[in-house]
Each structure stands twice: as structure tokens, then as C-alpha cells.
Write a protein that holds these residues in place. Structure first.
Motif, PDB file in Angstrom:
ATOM      1  N   VAL A  34      45.110 -27.635   3.341  1.00  0.00           N
ATOM      2  CA  VAL A  34      46.039 -26.430   3.557  1.00  0.00           C
ATOM      3  C   VAL A  34      45.367 -25.124   3.115  1.00  0.00           C
ATOM      4  O   VAL A  34      45.284 -24.243   4.209  1.00  0.00           O
ATOM      5  CB  VAL A  34      47.615 -26.772   3.277  1.00  0.00           C
ATOM      6  N   THR A  35      45.142 -25.125   2.045  1.00  0.00           N
ATOM      7  CA  THR A  35      44.569 -23.844   1.080  1.00  0.00           C
ATOM      8  C   THR A  35      43.199 -23.292   1.896  1.00  0.00           C
ATOM      9  O   THR A  35      43.128 -22.388   2.172  1.00  0.00           O
ATOM     10  CB  THR A  35      44.244 -24.126  -0.238  1.00  0.00           C
ATOM     11  N   ARG A  36      42.176 -24.257   2.163  1.00  0.00           N
ATOM     12  CA  ARG A  36      41.108 -24.033   2.672  1.00  0.00           C
ATOM     13  C   ARG A  36      41.011 -23.517   4.193  1.00  0.00           C
ATOM     14  O   ARG A  36      40.644 -22.717   4.557  1.00  0.00           O
ATOM     15  CB  ARG A  36      40.114 -25.108   2.555  1.00  0.00           C
ATOM     16  N   PHE A  37      42.000 -24.232   4.903  1.00  0.00           N
ATOM     17  CA  PHE A  37      42.468 -24.060   6.325  1.00  0.00           C
ATOM     18  C   PHE A  37      42.899 -22.036   6.192  1.00  0.00           C
ATOM     19  O   PHE A  37      42.350 -21.681   7.048  1.00  0.00           O
ATOM     20  CB  PHE A  37      43.373 -24.733   6.766  1.00  0.00           C
ATOM     21  N   GLY A  38      43.758 -22.035   5.252  1.00  0.00           N
ATOM     22  CA  GLY A  38      44.168 -20.632   5.287  1.00  0.00           C
ATOM     23  C   GLY A  38      43.017 -19.665   5.276  1.00  0.00           C
ATOM     24  O   GLY A  38      43.237 -18.685   5.786  1.00  0.00           O
ATOM     25  N   CYS A  77      40.008 -19.667   5.763  1.00  0.00           N
ATOM     26  CA  CYS A  77      39.420 -19.386   6.915  1.00  0.00           C
ATOM     27  C   CYS A  77      39.596 -18.207   7.815  1.00  0.00           C
ATOM     28  O   CYS A  77      38.913 -17.617   8.384  1.00  0.00           O
ATOM     29  CB  CYS A  77      39.187 -20.648   7.623  1.00  0.00           C
ATOM     30  N   PHE A  78      40.813 -18.103   7.593  1.00  0.00           N
ATOM     31  CA  PHE A  78      41.666 -16.988   8.651  1.00  0.00           C
ATOM     32  C   PHE A  78      41.245 -15.765   8.211  1.00  0.00           C
ATOM     33  O   PHE A  78      41.407 -14.670   9.006  1.00  0.00           O
ATOM     34  CB  PHE A  78      43.317 -17.088   8.557  1.00  0.00           C
ATOM     35  N   ALA A 109      45.147 -17.352  16.946  1.00  0.00           N
ATOM     36  CA  ALA A 109      44.009 -16.443  16.971  1.00  0.00           C
ATOM     37  C   ALA A 109      44.125 -15.249  16.275  1.00  0.00           C
ATOM     38  O   ALA A 109      43.233 -14.701  15.521  1.00  0.00           O
ATOM     39  CB  ALA A 109      43.621 -16.331  18.458  1.00  0.00           C
ATOM     40  N   ASP A 110      45.342 -14.779  16.218  1.00  0.00           N
ATOM     41  CA  ASP A 110      45.394 -13.377  15.377  1.00  0.00           C
ATOM     42  C   ASP A 110      46.134 -13.675  14.036  1.00  0.00           C
ATOM     43  O   ASP A 110      46.761 -12.587  13.583  1.00  0.00           O
ATOM     44  CB  ASP A 110      46.004 -12.322  16.234  1.00  0.00           C
ATOM     45  N   PHE A 111      46.324 -14.734  13.676  1.00  0.00           N
ATOM     46  CA  PHE A 111      46.927 -15.059  12.320  1.00  0.00           C
ATOM     47  C   PHE A 111      46.248 -14.568  11.028  1.00  0.00           C
ATOM     48  O   PHE A 111      44.867 -14.745  11.066  1.00  0.00           O
ATOM     49  CB  PHE A 111      47.331 -16.482  12.224  1.00  0.00           C
ATOM     50  N   ASP A 112      46.936 -14.180  10.069  1.00  0.00           N
ATOM     51  CA  ASP A 112      46.427 -14.004   8.601  1.00  0.00           C
ATOM     52  C   ASP A 112      46.427 -15.074   7.836  1.00  0.00           C
ATOM     53  O   ASP A 112      46.562 -16.277   8.334  1.00  0.00           O
ATOM     54  CB  ASP A 112      46.950 -12.647   8.041  1.00  0.00           C
ATOM     55  N   GLN A 113      45.684 -15.009   6.741  1.00  0.00           N
ATOM     56  CA  GLN A 113      45.732 -16.132   5.624  1.00  0.00           C
ATOM     57  C   GLN A 113      47.109 -16.943   5.631  1.00  0.00           C
ATOM     58  O   GLN A 113      47.189 -18.143   5.463  1.00  0.00           O
ATOM     59  CB  GLN A 113      45.115 -15.734   4.611  1.00  0.00           C
ATOM     60  N   ALA A 114      48.120 -16.052   5.289  1.00  0.00           N
ATOM     61  CA  ALA A 114      49.336 -16.779   4.878  1.00  0.00           C
ATOM     62  C   ALA A 114      49.764 -17.441   6.235  1.00  0.00           C
ATOM     63  O   ALA A 114      50.537 -18.595   6.222  1.00  0.00           O
ATOM     64  CB  ALA A 114      50.258 -15.644   4.466  1.00  0.00           C
ATOM     65  N   GLN A 115      49.831 -16.675   7.273  1.00  0.00           N
ATOM     66  CA  GLN A 115      50.378 -17.328   8.328  1.00  0.00           C
ATOM     67  C   GLN A 115      49.276 -18.572   8.880  1.00  0.00           C
ATOM     68  O   GLN A 115      50.087 -19.765   9.290  1.00  0.00           O
ATOM     69  CB  GLN A 115      50.171 -16.350   9.675  1.00  0.00           C
ATOM     70  N   GLY A 116      48.121 -18.526   8.520  1.00  0.00           N
ATOM     71  CA  GLY A 116      47.155 -19.866   8.754  1.00  0.00           C
ATOM     72  C   GLY A 116      47.628 -20.903   7.966  1.00  0.00           C
ATOM     73  O   GLY A 116      47.849 -22.248   8.204  1.00  0.00           O
ATOM     74  N   GLU A 117      47.853 -20.674   6.450  1.00  0.00           N
ATOM     75  CA  GLU A 117      48.381 -21.648   5.521  1.00  0.00           C
ATOM     76  C   GLU A 117      49.572 -22.201   5.850  1.00  0.00           C
ATOM     77  O   GLU A 117      49.867 -23.423   6.131  1.00  0.00           O
ATOM     78  CB  GLU A 117      48.436 -21.075   4.442  1.00  0.00           C
ATOM     79  N   GLU A 118      50.429 -21.567   6.388  1.00  0.00           N
ATOM     80  CA  GLU A 118      51.765 -21.807   6.918  1.00  0.00           C
ATOM     81  C   GLU A 118      51.727 -22.506   7.917  1.00  0.00           C
ATOM     82  O   GLU A 118      52.627 -23.664   8.156  1.00  0.00           O
ATOM     83  CB  GLU A 118      52.917 -20.774   7.031  1.00  0.00           C
ATOM     84  N   LEU A 119      50.853 -22.466   9.129  1.00  0.00           N
ATOM     85  CA  LEU A 119      50.744 -23.005  10.206  1.00  0.00           C
ATOM     86  C   LEU A 119      50.444 -24.783   9.841  1.00  0.00           C
ATOM     87  O   LEU A 119      51.072 -25.623  10.430  1.00  0.00           O
ATOM     88  CB  LEU A 119      49.801 -22.460  11.169  1.00  0.00           C
ATOM     89  N   ALA A 120      49.547 -24.794   8.910  1.00  0.00           N
ATOM     90  CA  ALA A 120      49.018 -26.044   8.631  1.00  0.00           C
ATOM     91  C   ALA A 120      50.053 -26.991   7.600  1.00  0.00           C
ATOM     92  O   ALA A 120      50.205 -27.843   8.149  1.00  0.00           O
ATOM     93  CB  ALA A 120      47.695 -25.959   7.702  1.00  0.00           C
TER      94      ALA A 120
END
Ligand code: CAA
Length: 256
Positions: free
Chosen positions: A226-230, A232-233, A70-81
Motif C-alpha cells: 500500500v505504501t509503495r503503491f502510493g 508511485c503516484f 490517473a490524476d491521483f496524488d500519493q495520499a489518494q493512491g494510498e487510500e485507493l489501495a
């Protein structure tokens, strides 16, 4: 309690995700443990087929762990996916041994994505399936935008991804999302019987068949996801969607 319970019977390895207090949601530890179990099975000559299921009678997996990102930024979101896809979802799909998902309740978001990475899906009649990510201000990030369209076709996939709605087991059977629906108490027995039909076949031929079927499906879309998911953050919609979930209220999206 181990996060993944393993049981090997007649060449069939059943992996049960055990995080019932969070409806078996996929946090980092569950992803790592399941990934390791699938990887170990590849090198275990006694394993012919793998079944993945969830503990309890309410959920297969209710998605990626929303509290974790929930508190991730774009890079962390992209890395998660990216990491999740590489470490678990692609590993399940690229398994040289058939993988059967036994869906014992909610299979939402990352949970449905896990079931779709498996090669065949059997569901209990209480199962509810969907990709609700857009209701959180994000999109499916574990391959759902790609595999759902591959399995049910673009039109039905668009409907499910864009509405974020859930469908029941009968509707999932009708659109080809699952292969079989059975009473809940017969789920594991049915998955086992299906796995046993596969397990009696030549392991080398099964591996060749899996590889060949999968060769027909492109990979480019997964990277776009992955890119579009990141991305969104970075949005206020994402902050509102995840905050609303955690506060157990309906979101009021600002649209930016
Ligand atoms: N992440 C973290 N915790 C979750 C969770 C999730 N995905 N799903 C459920 N839980 C937790 C709940 O927060 C709750 O915990 P507390 O008791 O500490 O409050 C517990 O599990 C039980 O859940 P509910 O009280 O919500 O149970 P319910 O019966 O009222 O509702 C449900 C069941 C409809 C499945 C509801 O839990 C729900 O909507 N869950 C979220 C589903 C979802 O949005 N999944 C997509 C996640 S995003 C994703 O997967 C991204 C990706 O592709 C990478």
C-alpha cells in the motif's frame, strides 16, 4: 443494468461483474457493489459457495480503472489501495464460504488480484493473465505482490511482476496460478461443478478450513505494498505511464 448480476442456484451464488464497455475494470462503484454482494452472501444461509466472473467473453476484469486514478496524488493512491484491499480483496479472501473465480478472458492487474483473492481459479482457454502495473509506472496495489508469490512462488511472481507480461491459460495452469483450464463455453458449467463439490460439504468445516489455510500466510507485506503503491503516484514515470495508456501509445519513461 446492475453492476453486479446475482444468480443463486443450488446453494451456489454467481456474481457477474457487468461493465463490459470498460472490460469490467474495477472503479469505485464496482468495488462497492461487489463488496456488498460478497458481504450479503456471508449472512445468507442459502449461499454455500460463491462464483465470481465477468460479463462478456473478452474479459474477467482488465484491472483497476486507470481513468479513475490517473490524476491521483500519493495520499489518494494510498487510500485507493488500502480501501480496495479492506473493502473487497480481503473480504473475498476472508469469506467464510469458498469463492471460485471463473476467468473468462483478460484478468489483468486488479482483475488478476481479484481472482487471486478467491480460493480457487478456473479459466477459459482464451484467458490472459498478468500484473502489467509496472508498465503504467505503478505496482500492483490490491494485494498482487503478496498473493501471486503465495500462489506461484517467489521466482515466478518476480518474473510476472517485473516484466508486467501476460501468460495464457496453459502457462497459468503449469505454474499453479489456476486450478483448471477449459473451453470457454464450458467455463461456468465447470466452475459450477467444482463449486457443487464444495457445497455438499459441511459449511462450518469449510469455514474452519478456509480460516486455517489462510492463517499460514503473513500480512505485513500488504501494508508495504500500500505504501509503495502510493509513493508511485509522485513519480514522473507514473504520469507518463498512465498518460500513455489513455493516449493509446507506448510510454517513454523518464526514470524519475
Ligand atoms: N481501466 C480503465 N479502462 C480500461 C481498462 C482499465 N484497466 N482496461 C480497458 N479499459 C477500457 C479501454 O480504455 C477501452 O475504452 P475506450 O473504448 O473508451 O477507449 C475499452 O476498455 C476497451 O479496451 P481496449 O480498447 O484497450 O481493448 P484491447 O482489446 O485493445 O486491449 C487490454 C485489451 C490488453 C486488456 C487493454 O485494454 C489493457 O491493456 N488494459 C489495461 C490493463 C492494465 O494495465 N491493467 C492494470 C490496471 S492498474 C491496476 O490494476 C492497479 C492496481 O493493482 C490497484
Amino acid at each position: 443494468m446492475a453492476l453486479i448480476q446475482k444468480s443463486l442456484e443450488e446453494g451456489i451464488l454467481t456474481l457477474t461483474i457487468q461493465r463490459p464497455e470498460a472490460l469490467n475494470a474495477l472503479n469505485r462503484q464496482v468495488i462497492d457493489a461487489l463488496s456488498a454482494a460478497v458481504e450479503a452472501a456471508q449472512n445468507n444461509g442459502e449461499v454455500r459457495v460463491i462464483i465470481i466472473t465477468g460479463s462478456g467473453d473478452k474479459a474477467f476484469v482488465a484491472g483497476a480503472d486507470i481513468k479513475e486514478f490517473a490524476d491521483f496524488d500519493q495520499a489518494q493512491g494510498e487510500e485507493l489501495a488500502r480501501r480496495g484491499q479492506r473493502e473487497l480483496f480481503d473480504r473475498v479472501e476472508r469469506s467464510s464460504k469458498p469463492v471460485v473465480a471463473a476467468i473468462n478472458g483478460f484478468a489483468l492487474g486488479g482483475g488478476l488480484e481479484l481472482a487471486m483473492a478467491a480460493h480457487v481459479r478456473v479459466a477459459a482457454n482464451n484467458a490472459r493473465m498478468g500484473l502489467p502495473e509496472v508498465s503504467l509506472g505503478v505496482i500492483p496495489g490490491y494485494g498482487g505482490t503478496q498473493r501471486l508469490a503465495q500462489i506461484v512462488g517467489k521466482g515466478k511472481a518476480m518474473e510476472m511482476v517485473l516484466t508486467g507480461g501476460m501468460i495464457d491459460a496453459e502457462a497459468a495452469l503449469a505454474c499453479g496460478l489456476i486450478n483448471q483450464v477449459v473451453d470457454q463455453e464450458l467455463l461456468l458449467e465447470t466452475a459450477h461443478a467444482l463449486a457443487a463439490k464444495m457445497a455438499k460439504n459441511a459449511p462450518t468445516a469449510l469455514a474452519a478450513a478456509l480460516d486455517s489455510v489462510l492463517a499460514g500466510y503473513g500480512r505485513e507485506g500488504f501494508e508495504v505494498e500500500v505504501t509503495r503503491f502510493g509513493q508511485c503516484f509522485t513519480t514522473d514515470d507514473f504520469k507518463e505511464g498512465t498518460t500513455a495508456f489513455l493516449e493509446k501509445r507506448k510510454p517513454n519513461f523518464p526514470g524519475s
